[in-house]
Design a protein around this motif. Structure first.
Motif, mmCIF file in Angstrom:
data_model
loop_
_atom_site.group_PDB
_atom_site.id
_atom_site.type_symbol
_atom_site.label_atom_id
_atom_site.label_comp_id
_atom_site.label_asym_id
_atom_site.label_seq_id
_atom_site.Cartn_x
_atom_site.Cartn_y
_atom_site.Cartn_z
ATOM 1 N N MET A 1 0.808 -1.118 0.090
ATOM 2 C CA MET A 1 0.037 -0.026 0.142
ATOM 3 C C MET A 1 0.854 1.326 0.113
ATOM 4 N N ALA A 2 0.344 2.260 -0.739
ATOM 5 C CA ALA A 2 1.236 3.651 -0.947
ATOM 6 C C ALA A 2 1.318 4.176 0.623
ATOM 7 N N LYS A 3 2.462 4.935 0.646
ATOM 8 C CA LYS A 3 2.710 5.876 1.905
ATOM 9 C C LYS A 3 2.916 6.942 1.330
ATOM 10 N N ALA A 4 2.475 7.977 2.320
ATOM 11 C CA ALA A 4 2.707 9.381 1.936
ATOM 12 C C ALA A 4 4.361 9.953 2.048
ATOM 13 N N LYS A 5 4.668 10.430 0.815
ATOM 14 C CA LYS A 5 5.978 11.037 0.762
ATOM 15 C C LYS A 5 6.267 12.306 0.378
ATOM 16 N N GLU A 6 7.182 12.937 0.391
ATOM 17 C CA GLU A 6 7.669 14.268 0.122
ATOM 18 C C GLU A 6 7.333 14.333 -1.393
ATOM 19 N N GLY A 7 6.625 15.406 -1.722
ATOM 20 C CA GLY A 7 6.276 15.666 -3.218
ATOM 21 C C GLY A 7 4.661 15.123 -3.209
ATOM 22 N N ASP A 8 4.380 14.506 -2.596
ATOM 23 C CA ASP A 8 3.058 13.723 -2.683
ATOM 24 C C ASP A 8 1.932 15.020 -2.448
ATOM 25 N N THR A 9 0.806 14.918 -3.205
ATOM 26 C CA THR A 9 -0.467 15.927 -2.727
ATOM 27 C C THR A 9 -1.275 14.869 -2.335
ATOM 28 N N VAL A 10 -1.600 15.264 -0.783
ATOM 29 C CA VAL A 10 -2.528 14.423 -0.035
ATOM 30 C C VAL A 10 -3.809 15.158 0.493
ATOM 31 N N LYS A 11 -4.677 14.506 0.922
ATOM 32 C CA LYS A 11 -5.874 14.930 1.485
ATOM 33 C C LYS A 11 -6.006 14.484 2.696
ATOM 34 N N VAL A 12 -6.381 15.181 3.850
ATOM 35 C CA VAL A 12 -6.674 14.558 4.980
ATOM 36 C C VAL A 12 -7.778 15.128 5.731
ATOM 37 N N HIS A 13 -8.261 14.510 6.798
ATOM 38 C CA HIS A 13 -9.178 14.904 7.666
ATOM 39 C C HIS A 13 -8.566 15.020 8.844
ATOM 40 N N TYR A 14 -9.052 16.131 9.606
ATOM 41 C CA TYR A 14 -8.208 16.327 10.971
ATOM 42 C C TYR A 14 -9.300 17.040 11.831
ATOM 43 N N THR A 15 -8.648 16.989 13.205
ATOM 44 C CA THR A 15 -9.441 17.590 14.202
ATOM 45 C C THR A 15 -8.078 18.068 15.363
ATOM 46 N N GLY A 16 -8.260 19.633 15.273
ATOM 47 C CA GLY A 16 -7.240 19.845 16.175
ATOM 48 C C GLY A 16 -7.502 20.425 17.645
ATOM 49 N N LYS A 17 -6.856 19.912 18.521
ATOM 50 C CA LYS A 17 -7.352 20.422 20.026
ATOM 51 C C LYS A 17 -6.077 20.623 20.755
ATOM 52 N N LEU A 18 -6.513 21.615 21.642
ATOM 53 C CA LEU A 18 -5.630 22.149 22.744
ATOM 54 C C LEU A 18 -5.402 21.106 24.105
ATOM 55 N N GLU A 19 -4.521 21.415 24.622
ATOM 56 C CA GLU A 19 -4.186 20.390 25.811
ATOM 57 C C GLU A 19 -5.386 20.178 26.649
ATOM 58 N N ASP A 20 -6.152 21.220 26.592
ATOM 59 C CA ASP A 20 -7.291 20.946 27.718
ATOM 60 C C ASP A 20 -8.530 20.229 26.877
ATOM 61 N N GLY A 21 -8.371 19.794 25.875
ATOM 62 C CA GLY A 21 -9.302 18.965 24.810
ATOM 63 C C GLY A 21 -10.244 20.033 23.966
ATOM 64 N N THR A 22 -10.183 21.316 24.187
ATOM 65 C CA THR A 22 -10.992 22.251 23.268
ATOM 66 C C THR A 22 -10.496 22.044 21.879
ATOM 67 N N ILE A 23 -11.504 21.938 20.982
ATOM 68 C CA ILE A 23 -11.238 21.879 19.730
ATOM 69 C C ILE A 23 -11.243 23.275 18.954
ATOM 70 N N PHE A 24 -9.802 23.415 18.334
ATOM 71 C CA PHE A 24 -9.706 24.602 17.810
ATOM 72 C C PHE A 24 -9.955 24.901 16.143
ATOM 73 N N ASP A 25 -9.954 23.678 15.575
ATOM 74 C CA ASP A 25 -10.373 23.376 14.213
ATOM 75 C C ASP A 25 -10.431 22.190 13.869
ATOM 76 N N SER A 26 -11.418 22.154 12.864
ATOM 77 C CA SER A 26 -11.750 20.568 12.255
ATOM 78 C C SER A 26 -12.228 20.509 10.972
ATOM 79 N N SER A 27 -11.910 19.518 10.064
ATOM 80 C CA SER A 27 -12.130 19.556 8.470
ATOM 81 C C SER A 27 -13.280 18.370 8.582
ATOM 82 N N VAL A 28 -13.689 17.884 9.658
ATOM 83 C CA VAL A 28 -14.741 16.699 9.458
ATOM 84 C C VAL A 28 -15.921 16.973 8.760
ATOM 85 N N ASP A 29 -16.595 18.335 9.076
ATOM 86 C CA ASP A 29 -17.741 18.675 8.220
ATOM 87 C C ASP A 29 -17.497 19.629 7.125
ATOM 88 N N ARG A 30 -16.410 19.517 6.708
ATOM 89 C CA ARG A 30 -16.177 20.034 5.340
ATOM 90 C C ARG A 30 -15.080 19.244 4.362
#
Length: 142
Positions: A1-30
């Motif tokens: 299976m392919a693995k992401a490497k330098e030069g690849d164009t990738v698409k990711v979903h992410y959820t970013g959280k602070l140390e206290d668990g507060t979500i500051f950004d997410s791509s899940v609904d977009r």
């Protein structure tokens, strides 16, 4: 299976959280975030976390300030007399303003404090000095 490497164009979903668990950004609904690995289009720690991932793989990673938005710098704080601001401005904490530096370059600052006589402007990124946690899912390698 392919693995992401330098030069690849990738698409990711992410959820970013602070140390206290507060979500500051997410791509899940977009649409997923799309970027080219190795082009400095995103913060270094996030890019490093995606390297070696395969489509469908999920991971959670902690990113230190040095690999994210840098450390908080007190020298990027500026207290200005309220009289120096446009008279029609009603400064509120959290409000963003665009200003020009001594070299003429424009920058965005955030109002950190506002009193009757002064306003404290913060030129740091809002996430500077913070350890960030990201839940990442690699959707696609193009």
């Amino acid at each position: 299976m392919a693995k992401a490497k330098e030069g690849d164009t990738v698409k990711v979903h992410y959820t970013g959280k602070l140390e206290d668990g507060t979500i500051f950004d997410s791509s899940v609904d977009r649409d997923p975030l799309e970027f080219i690995i190795g082009q400095a289009q995103i913060i270094p720690g996030f890019e490093a976390a995606v390297l070696g991932m395969s489509p469908g793989e999920k991971k959670t990673t902690a990113i230190q300030p040095e690999e994210a938005y840098g450390s908080f710098q007190k020298e990027r704080m500026l207290v200005v007399d309220r009289k120096e601001l446009p008279p029609d401005l009603d400064p509120k904490v959290g409000q963003q303003l665009k200003m020009s530096g001594p070299d003429g370059a424009s920058m965005v600052v955030r109002i950190a404090e506002a009193t009757e006589t002064s306003v404290t402007l913060d030129g740091n990124h809002p996430l500077a000095g913070k350890t960030l946690s990201f839940e990442i899912e690699l959707i696609e390698i193009a």
